[in-house]
Scaffold this motif. Sequence first.
Motif: not given
Length: 274
Positions: A73-77, A79-84, A236-247
């Motif tokens: 998750c995060g900012r798209i650079q 047009n590039q983003l990541f699956q891992a 922008h991402l809300c606080p706590g939104i990060a890889e591995g977080h459960s929502i």
Amino acid sequence: MGRFSRIESPALTRLSIAVWQQFADDLRLQDAQTQQFRSLQECFTRQLKPGLRPVDARPEIVSSPCDALIGACGRIQGNQLFQAKGFPYTLEDLIPDERVAARYRNGQFVTLRLKSSMYHRFHAPVDCRVRQVNYISGDTWNVNPIALKKVEKLFCKNERAVLELECGHPDYCLTLVPVAAILVASMKFHFLPEPLDLTYQGANRIPCDARLQKGEEMGYFQHGSTIIAFASEQYHLCPGIAEGHSIKMGEALLSGHPVTGTKTSTETTPTPDI
């Protein structure tokens, strides 16, 4: 697996669920409206008891459309983003419509992975209108973290759908891309007449006119899968939104500018009874 999951046999279903629970200790059937299922598919697509998924009602908040584990998750650079980590892909690889993809250059993205044991239904993250579903047939690779680190551009190879969400503000754009995966590989949208899967023979661009309230059910996967949420650069991402977080469905995912004329309440509302 799709054929097996549709077999209506309570005894076979109970046995299948018992085996499933040996491998998925987070399968929480006590949250379901019923614990009696005629088929395994009924268990996969179960509805929850009312009130278990309150929806963040603040107008500036984009709520999570589903229960999920957050992947990249995060900012798209550009047009590039990541699956891992180390596995990039581009907006145009995933979204074949260049007009739609261009809206998310330098925007935000969140990958939401639904494990097989999770609640499989997905909901509108904002008040919105959907006029078209762009269905892209493809492979059915597993979408677990191991596969994401080994299969290049996996999401761009898999069967998927692109849903533009009209939110009433031209500068604040949102799009959901549900991605099907191994086993059942089927997506059902309530505003389309038939499920989308590898047997579908219709047009790729399917017109519709669905007006949805925030939290209203849009459809469901018939097995665990992934939804990639895209937002334009104003979000922008809300606080706590990060890889591995459960929502959970309805919790705050992204934040943007409130829509003009909408109340600014900070209360939460229950999931609409569909």
